[in-house]
Design a protein around this motif. Sequence first.
Motif, PDB file in Angstrom:
ATOM      1  N   GLU A 443       0.831  -1.215   0.000  1.00 32.28           N
ATOM      2  CA  GLU A 443       0.000   0.000   0.000  1.00 32.28           C
ATOM      3  C   GLU A 443       0.860   1.258   0.000  1.00 32.28           C
ATOM      4  OE1 GLU A 443      -3.329   0.568   2.698  1.00 32.28           O
ATOM      5  OE2 GLU A 443      -3.945  -1.488   2.242  1.00 32.28           O
ATOM      6  N   LEU A 444       1.943   1.231   0.783  1.00 29.99           N
ATOM      7  CA  LEU A 444       2.828   2.408   0.831  1.00 29.99           C
ATOM      8  C   LEU A 444       3.467   2.661  -0.534  1.00 29.99           C
ATOM      9  CD1 LEU A 444       4.666   1.926   4.261  1.00 29.99           C
ATOM     10  CD2 LEU A 444       2.886   3.581   3.722  1.00 29.99           C
ATOM     11  N   VAL A 445       3.954   1.593  -1.161  1.00 28.10           N
ATOM     12  CA  VAL A 445       4.638   1.766  -2.455  1.00 28.10           C
ATOM     13  C   VAL A 445       3.650   2.249  -3.511  1.00 28.10           C
ATOM     14  CG1 VAL A 445       5.905   0.572  -4.296  1.00 28.10           C
ATOM     15  CG2 VAL A 445       6.461   0.101  -1.911  1.00 28.10           C
ATOM     16  N   PHE A 446       2.445   1.671  -3.523  1.00 35.48           N
ATOM     17  CA  PHE A 446       1.444   2.102  -4.512  1.00 35.48           C
ATOM     18  C   PHE A 446       1.020   3.551  -4.289  1.00 35.48           C
ATOM     19  CE2 PHE A 446      -0.274  -2.433  -5.590  1.00 35.48           C
ATOM     20  CZ  PHE A 446       0.907  -2.693  -6.251  1.00 35.48           C
ATOM     21  N   CYS A 447       1.031   3.990  -3.032  1.00 32.45           N
ATOM     22  CA  CYS A 447       0.634   5.372  -2.735  1.00 32.45           C
ATOM     23  C   CYS A 447       1.763   6.369  -2.988  1.00 32.45           C
ATOM     24  CB  CYS A 447       0.302   5.491  -1.250  1.00 32.45           C
ATOM     25  SG  CYS A 447      -1.409   5.477  -0.867  1.00 32.45           S
ATOM     26  N   TYR A 448       2.944   6.063  -2.443  1.00 33.85           N
ATOM     27  CA  TYR A 448       3.985   7.089  -2.363  1.00 33.85           C
ATOM     28  C   TYR A 448       5.201   6.805  -3.248  1.00 33.85           C
ATOM     29  CZ  TYR A 448       1.230   7.961   1.830  1.00 33.85           C
ATOM     30  OH  TYR A 448       0.191   8.189   2.702  1.00 33.85           O
ATOM     31  N   GLY A 449       5.235   5.676  -3.925  1.00 28.21           N
ATOM     32  CA  GLY A 449       6.341   5.358  -4.816  1.00 28.21           C
ATOM     33  C   GLY A 449       7.677   5.413  -4.104  1.00 28.21           C
ATOM     34  N   THR A 450       8.664   6.076  -4.729  1.00 30.08           N
ATOM     35  CA  THR A 450      10.014   6.124  -4.141  1.00 30.08           C
ATOM     36  C   THR A 450      10.008   6.772  -2.753  1.00 30.08           C
ATOM     37  OG1 THR A 450      10.371   8.212  -5.281  1.00 30.08           O
ATOM     38  CG2 THR A 450      11.208   6.241  -6.379  1.00 30.08           C
ATOM     39  N   ARG A 451       9.019   7.646  -2.502  1.00 24.59           N
ATOM     40  CA  ARG A 451       8.993   8.338  -1.201  1.00 24.59           C
ATOM     41  C   ARG A 451       8.592   7.411  -0.055  1.00 24.59           C
ATOM     42  NH1 ARG A 451      10.663  13.435  -3.370  1.00 24.59           N
ATOM     43  NH2 ARG A 451      10.912  12.580  -5.463  1.00 24.59           N
ATOM     44  N   SER A 452       8.126   6.197  -0.371  1.00 22.02           N
ATOM     45  CA  SER A 452       7.704   5.306   0.713  1.00 22.02           C
ATOM     46  C   SER A 452       8.899   4.839   1.550  1.00 22.02           C
ATOM     47  CB  SER A 452       6.910   4.106   0.168  1.00 22.02           C
ATOM     48  OG  SER A 452       7.591   3.537  -0.903  1.00 22.02           O
ATOM     49  N   SER A 453      10.118   4.880   0.983  1.00 18.85           N
ATOM     50  CA  SER A 453      11.254   4.445   1.820  1.00 18.85           C
ATOM     51  C   SER A 453      11.463   5.433   2.977  1.00 18.85           C
ATOM     52  CB  SER A 453      12.525   4.256   0.996  1.00 18.85           C
ATOM     53  OG  SER A 453      12.800   5.423   0.287  1.00 18.85           O
ATOM     54  N   GLY A 454      11.277   6.722   2.727  1.00 18.01           N
ATOM     55  CA  GLY A 454      11.386   7.728   3.801  1.00 18.01           C
ATOM     56  C   GLY A 454      10.320   7.493   4.861  1.00 18.01           C
ATOM     57  N   ILE A 455       9.123   7.112   4.411  1.00 20.91           N
ATOM     58  CA  ILE A 455       8.019   6.869   5.359  1.00 20.91           C
ATOM     59  C   ILE A 455       8.332   5.634   6.210  1.00 20.91           C
ATOM     60  CG2 ILE A 455       5.558   6.277   5.509  1.00 20.91           C
ATOM     61  CD1 ILE A 455       5.132   8.100   3.072  1.00 20.91           C
ATOM     62  N   VAL A 456       8.900   4.610   5.566  1.00 18.98           N
ATOM     63  CA  VAL A 456       9.261   3.396   6.320  1.00 18.98           C
ATOM     64  C   VAL A 456      10.335   3.726   7.366  1.00 18.98           C
ATOM     65  CG1 VAL A 456      10.410   1.138   6.108  1.00 18.98           C
ATOM     66  CG2 VAL A 456       8.502   1.714   4.594  1.00 18.98           C
ATOM     67  N   GLU A 457      11.310   4.564   6.986  1.00 21.81           N
ATOM     68  CA  GLU A 457      12.358   4.924   7.968  1.00 21.81           C
ATOM     69  C   GLU A 457      11.748   5.669   9.156  1.00 21.81           C
ATOM     70  OE1 GLU A 457      15.326   3.645   7.930  1.00 21.81           O
ATOM     71  OE2 GLU A 457      14.855   2.727   5.989  1.00 21.81           O
ATOM     72  N   GLU A 458      10.804   6.548   8.863  1.00 25.67           N
ATOM     73  CA  GLU A 458      10.128   7.296   9.941  1.00 25.67           C
ATOM     74  C   GLU A 458       9.350   6.317  10.829  1.00 25.67           C
ATOM     75  OE1 GLU A 458      10.594  10.510  10.462  1.00 25.67           O
ATOM     76  OE2 GLU A 458       9.231  10.446  12.194  1.00 25.67           O
ATOM     77  N   TYR A 459       8.708   5.352  10.190  1.00 21.56           N
ATOM     78  CA  TYR A 459       7.962   4.312  10.918  1.00 21.56           C
ATOM     79  C   TYR A 459       8.916   3.546  11.851  1.00 21.56           C
ATOM     80  CZ  TYR A 459       6.134  -0.390  11.618  1.00 21.56           C
ATOM     81  OH  TYR A 459       5.773  -1.592  12.186  1.00 21.56           O
TER      82      TYR A 459
END
Length: 549
Positions: A443-459
């Motif tokens: 879901e993160l990758v489909f929503c945010y593309g390359t930016r999902s890695s930053g979101i995962v790090e924040e998580y």
Amino acid sequence: MNFFNSQNRHLLISELKKKTFDLVIVGGGITGAGIALDAASRGLNVALVEKGDFASGTSSRSTKLIHGGLRYLKQLELALVAKVGKERAIVHKMAPHLVRPEKMLLPLFSGNIFSKFILSVGLFLYDRLAGVPARDRYQMLKPSEGELLEPLLSGIPIIGAGYYAEYRTDDARLTLETLKTAATFDARCINYVQAQSVVYDSAGKVAGLACKDGLVGDEFQIDAQVVVNATGPWAEKLKNLPQSKKLFLTKGVHIVLAHELVPIKQAIYFNHSDGRMIFLIPRGRATYIGTTDTPHAGSPDEVKVAVEDVEYLISAVNQVFPTLNLSIKGVESSWAGLRPLIFEEGKKASEMSRKDELYFDSSGLVTIAGGKLTGFRKMAEMVVDGVINKFFINKKEELGKAKTKSLKLFGGEFRSYHEVEKFFVELCARAKPFGLVRGDVRELVFCYGTRSSGIVEEYIRGVEGGLMKEEALVQATLGYALKEEMLLKMVDFFNQRTGKLFFHISEIKKDMPIVLRFMAEHFAWDEARKRKELDTLKKAMFDATVVLR
Ligand code: FAD
């Protein structure tokens, strides 16, 4: 300066008041977003105002397909099929994580309006007009092959099936990413600012736009040489449409059920006995079904799902898949959107053209009406070419041709869908030890593309700091929406930013206190504002479920 950071909104408003723009666009749906991106990337000074949240109109209420419009073949609109069909491939390249290939299965029943022969000719034409590469071209399947792909069809007397290529998307996210990309070319885009009227100088030329800040009530003017009215169903309110042209609004409703109630393995498109085509589309834990097509006579601000709309869709699915035995009780959520069609005398709603039309007024007011999500890039190119030819002819050389064909949208910096899959696998490996499962990462990758890695790090930082998984995930995505996506209201996090209002409404109650606490701290909301935010969110949840009670 990041003008999509919600903390910078006051600075954005002071820029809008100070600067003179080449053009100001009214409407932050996909049409306005596409025009902002095209114009800003050519070097025009662009502002855009949206009266609600970005994509809060039709652009979050569609079927969410980037499609060539197979149904238009029935209306023999070959040029339209060819145009939007080719666009699918271009838009896919702009954001491969967000505009993803999806095969569609079209089962054939005896007595269908499509015979095997007609469908085969139609799909052949569809593929050729759209320039579909050989490996993805359609196949005609025998009943047993259709059943193999979609076990739900077993026991149903099909005489065969068509299997062909489409693309799917998230319309609201596509709009947001287009706007964010426009901002990287210095477009100044703002939500919750309503255009009240076009301002003219003493010679009758456009001088700008009178606006009202929907959050604090301030009125101000944006100076601009050209105003583009991209307000979709609202277009007649700021209108320069010729007398002969009228908008005709039709309502389209979708319903959402848990995937276990409609356990399709893949997207299905079938012909209802009344001639309408119905989609069933799996999305994560849910399946959505649409759509209706009925005239809407009221205000575009008041479009509601009626119980008859839901019953129509349920009965259409039950007719084809009786074993599902769906009932209104199984429906979790629903939405209604408006198609702004150009009225054609003597035609039924479903027969009116979905083509876009562009009207210029020599004063500097331009109106774009009609169109589709799929064709947004091409439509924007046509609008900006027209604007340059009419109003900026002396800068034509310098501004050049549209550059959007080769642009990547925010988060879409992948060379192909294969790269998206590779990125997904790597991110799964990074996130798994911290409790994120494949479905969460997808879901993160489909929503945010390359930016999902930053979101995962924040998580991960949140989990390591002692937060529970759910709280850490909400905080990471919420923090991103506040910093990068001009999130201003709680309801918009659950609607345009994450889609939970439609696709996971039951989770909102759990997330609500976390989101309220985080946003209240971020914006220093007082008790009255917190109550208002909660009331607005509850009303949106009520509207999505009201006919289902
Ligand atoms: P909108 O998204 O409605 O944007 C107009 C914006 O203008 C709104 O956000 C509104 O708030 C704002 N606005 C209005 N007045 C003002 C003002 N005075 N000041 C500031 N802002 C203002 N197309 C596809 O390609 N694929 C599909 O699968 C598909 N399915 C569809 C299903 C349905 C049911 C419907 C209704 C349409 C579908 N479409 C589809 C068509 C597609 O959704 C629309 O063409 C597209 O979303 C229209 O975008 P827009 O920006 O023109 O309008």
